[in-house]
Scaffold this motif. Structure first.
Motif, PDB file in Angstrom:
ATOM      1  N   THR A   1       2.815   0.007  12.762  1.00 40.27           N
ATOM      2  CA  THR A   1       2.812   1.426  12.378  1.00 40.27           C
ATOM      3  C   THR A   1       3.979   1.741  11.439  1.00 40.27           C
ATOM      4  N   THR A   2       4.799   0.718  11.138  1.00 38.01           N
ATOM      5  CA  THR A   2       5.994   0.947  10.333  1.00 38.01           C
ATOM      6  C   THR A   2       5.632   1.335   8.909  1.00 38.01           C
ATOM      7  N   VAL A   3       6.236   2.425   8.435  1.00 35.24           N
ATOM      8  CA  VAL A   3       6.011   2.896   7.058  1.00 35.24           C
ATOM      9  C   VAL A   3       7.370   3.246   6.467  1.00 35.24           C
ATOM     10  N   LEU A   4       7.578   2.882   5.208  1.00 29.01           N
ATOM     11  CA  LEU A   4       8.812   3.230   4.515  1.00 29.01           C
ATOM     12  C   LEU A   4       8.582   4.552   3.784  1.00 29.01           C
ATOM     13  N   GLU A   5       9.284   5.610   4.246  1.00 33.00           N
ATOM     14  CA  GLU A   5       9.086   6.925   3.612  1.00 33.00           C
ATOM     15  C   GLU A   5       9.810   6.976   2.288  1.00 33.00           C
ATOM     16  N   VAL A   6       9.114   7.466   1.266  1.00 32.64           N
ATOM     17  CA  VAL A   6       9.750   7.536  -0.062  1.00 32.64           C
ATOM     18  C   VAL A   6       9.609   8.939  -0.640  1.00 32.64           C
TER      19      VAL A   6
ATOM     20  N   VAL B   1       0.854  -1.187   0.000  1.00 27.49           N
ATOM     21  CA  VAL B   1       0.000   0.000   0.000  1.00 27.49           C
ATOM     22  C   VAL B   1       0.892   1.240   0.000  1.00 27.49           C
ATOM     23  N   ARG B   2       0.533   2.237  -0.812  1.00 26.21           N
ATOM     24  CA  ARG B   2       1.222   3.519  -0.726  1.00 26.21           C
ATOM     25  C   ARG B   2       0.250   4.530  -0.141  1.00 26.21           C
ATOM     26  N   GLY B   3       0.417   4.786   1.147  1.00 28.50           N
ATOM     27  CA  GLY B   3      -0.459   5.726   1.836  1.00 28.50           C
ATOM     28  C   GLY B   3       0.152   7.114   1.844  1.00 28.50           C
ATOM     29  N   PRO B   4      -0.480   8.042   2.562  1.00 33.27           N
ATOM     30  CA  PRO B   4       0.048   9.405   2.608  1.00 33.27           C
ATOM     31  C   PRO B   4       1.453   9.472   3.208  1.00 33.27           C
ATOM     32  N   ALA B   5       1.758   8.590   4.190  1.00 31.64           N
ATOM     33  CA  ALA B   5       3.048   8.675   4.874  1.00 31.64           C
ATOM     34  C   ALA B   5       4.133   7.895   4.148  1.00 31.64           C
ATOM     35  N   GLY B   6       3.771   6.979   3.279  1.00 34.22           N
ATOM     36  CA  GLY B   6       4.780   6.189   2.587  1.00 34.22           C
ATOM     37  C   GLY B   6       4.261   4.816   2.227  1.00 34.22           C
ATOM     38  N   ILE B   7       5.209   3.909   1.984  1.00 39.09           N
ATOM     39  CA  ILE B   7       4.855   2.572   1.498  1.00 39.09           C
ATOM     40  C   ILE B   7       4.944   1.560   2.634  1.00 39.09           C
ATOM     41  N   TYR B   8       3.982   0.660   2.697  1.00 42.63           N
ATOM     42  CA  TYR B   8       4.070  -0.455   3.642  1.00 42.63           C
ATOM     43  C   TYR B   8       3.465  -1.698   3.012  1.00 42.63           C
ATOM     44  N   ALA B   9       3.926  -2.867   3.500  1.00 40.81           N
ATOM     45  CA  ALA B   9       3.429  -4.145   2.978  1.00 40.81           C
ATOM     46  C   ALA B   9       2.705  -4.878   4.094  1.00 40.81           C
ATOM     47  N   MET B  10       1.587  -5.539   3.731  1.00 38.53           N
ATOM     48  CA  MET B  10       0.827  -6.300   4.721  1.00 38.53           C
ATOM     49  C   MET B  10       0.542  -7.687   4.188  1.00 38.53           C
ATOM     50  N   SER B  11       0.497  -8.644   5.098  1.00 38.48           N
ATOM     51  CA  SER B  11       0.101  -9.996   4.711  1.00 38.48           C
ATOM     52  C   SER B  11      -1.390  -9.984   4.397  1.00 38.48           C
ATOM     53  N   SER B  12      -1.789 -10.695   3.344  1.00 40.54           N
ATOM     54  CA  SER B  12      -3.218 -10.749   3.014  1.00 40.54           C
ATOM     55  C   SER B  12      -3.895 -11.941   3.691  1.00 40.54           C
ATOM     56  N   VAL B  13      -3.194 -12.567   4.661  1.00 34.44           N
ATOM     57  CA  VAL B  13      -3.773 -13.682   5.408  1.00 34.44           C
ATOM     58  C   VAL B  13      -4.522 -13.122   6.614  1.00 34.44           C
ATOM     59  N   CYS B  14      -5.798 -13.434   6.686  1.00 38.04           N
ATOM     60  CA  CYS B  14      -6.630 -12.931   7.782  1.00 38.04           C
ATOM     61  C   CYS B  14      -6.093 -13.453   9.118  1.00 38.04           C
TER      62      CYS B  14
END
Lengths: 237, 165
Positions: free
Chosen positions: B160-165, B81-94
């Motif tokens: 809450t970890t986000v990679l700022e780009v 996901v690229r949100g306002p704060a940057g990029i982050y990855a999430m597992s799609s496993v519920c």
């Protein structure tokens, strides 16, 4: 008929005379492999339908139907990711009587789980789990778990969406076991997800391991019914 | 020499000791062999090679992911996901019982993720907003290596970890 019964071939198979005496009637049961699980004599009270509702016998009959139809289904089913779903569809739409055999297998499986549960309820309310039959109750619980295990492993084999996600959810429940959970799930699936390893594992468990265990268990269970004094009968009066 | 029925003779102490020793030796050997067989069989049942997707993989250059977009990687079971704060990855496993969540973006509804199995709902950050899920979606490690984003599904990071780009 009497000529045939005097023949050497017949006498080699049936070694006793006509059941016209108490001794010969007893020998009919003693000397027959399939009948010897029965007692030589049964009390009339034990024969009443409402005594057992034939629930144990009906469970065993379901298992027999499941083995026969299951073996027939195995002639067309390949436990592999590219073939499993296709083979299930072929059984439904292409193979002669395939849909009948598959549905017979499915409904017998549902019936067996229900009958085993009802059998357990009947034994519980009759108080037939009490000494000297308490170990046979334990064997019965193992048989219930094996039945549920067979039901669960068979669930994956059609390899459709219901099967896939049902087993995903089920194995994640196993992963909720404290400490060892993730390892149990890994062993069950042979990997980190429901994939080809999981399919072959469930197939082998469903077609070989669990049916063999259940066969031995049923033999023990019936044998112990005899050795523990036959069917439990409440005291008269 | 005539045969004697030694079953009726009393055992000497030496014989008792010898029998106990042999029983212990034989029983011990059988127990050791049985334990060894059980352990090696258990090891056999654990596959050493798995034909599963790589757990560490590149997902492209960060500038290729438009702000506000959600990149689905179904094979690896990951959303980037690229949100306002940057990029982050999430597992799609519920996090409830392991089904795969679906990205949902419909008019009149808040954008997020939805699990078809038992109805858990997550917002774009992976926080639980409904259903039985017990914790937020697992957030996964994302790094830039040689100008490319690399996701490692084995490394979980705080939600809450986000990679700022």
């Amino acid at each position: 008929m009497s000529f045939l019964q005097r023949s050497r071939l017949f006498r080699s198979i049936v070694r006793h005379g006509l059941p016209d005496s108490v001794r010969n009637r007893a020998l009919v049961t003693f000397t027959n492999f399939f009948l010897h699980i029965q007692p030589v004599k049964v009390r009339l009270r034990a024969m009443q339908f409402t005594r057992t509702f034939y629930l144990g016998g009906l469970s065993a009959a379901c298992f027999f139907i499941l083995v026969v139809t299951g073996v027939l289904l195995m002639f067309y089913y390949h436990p592999s990711v590219p073939r499993a779903y296709e083979d299930m569809k072929d059984l439904e739409f292409v193979v002669s009587s395939g849909v009948f055999l598959r549905n017979l297998h499915r409904w017998s499986a549902h019936a067996m789980v229900a009958l085993v549960m009802l059998h357990m309820v009947r034994v519980f309310f009759a108080g037939a789990y009490r000494p000297p039959r308490e170990f046979n109750w334990v064997i019965g619980v193992v048989l219930l778990l094996l039945t549920i295990g067979l039901s669960y492993t068979g669930y994956l084999l059609p390899w459709d969406q219901l099967a896939y996600w049902g087993v995903t959810v089920g194995t994640n429940m196993a992963a909720a076991v404290p400490v060892l959970g993730d390892q149990i799930r890994f062993l069950m699936l042979g990997g980190h997800g429901v994939n080809e390893n999981a399919l072959i594992r469930f197939y082998v468990l469903h077609c070989v391991v669990l049916p063999l265990a259940l066969t031995v268990g049923i033999a023990l269970h019936i044998w112990r019914v005899r050795k523990d004094g036959g069917l439990y009968l409440p005291p008269k009066g | 020499m005539s045969l004697t029925d030694d079953l009726n003779e009393p055992l000497s102490d030496a014989e008792v000791t010898r029998r106990k020793l042999l029983l212990a030796l034989g029983g011990g050997a059988l127990a050791a062999a049985g334990l060894g067989a059980a352990i090696t069989t258990l090891e056999y049942m654990k596959p050493n090679v798995l034909f599963e997707p790589a757990t560490r993989f590149p997902v492209g250059r960060p500038e290729e992911i438009a702000p506000g977009s959600v990149l689905a990687l179904p094979r690896q079971k990951v959303y980037v996901v690229r949100g306002p704060a940057g990029i982050y990855a999430m597992s799609s496993v519920c996090t409830h019982l392991g089904c795969i969540i679906q990205h949902r973006r419909a008019a009149g509804q808040k954008e997020g993720f939805f699990c078809p199995c038992h109805g858990s709902a997550f917002d774009l950050e992976g926080k639980v907003v409904g259903g039985p899920a017990p914790r937020p979606l697992d957030r996964l490690d994302v790094k830039i290596e040689g100008g490319k984003l690399v996701v490692d599904t084995q490394k979980k990071v705080p939600p809450t970890t986000v990679l700022e780009v």
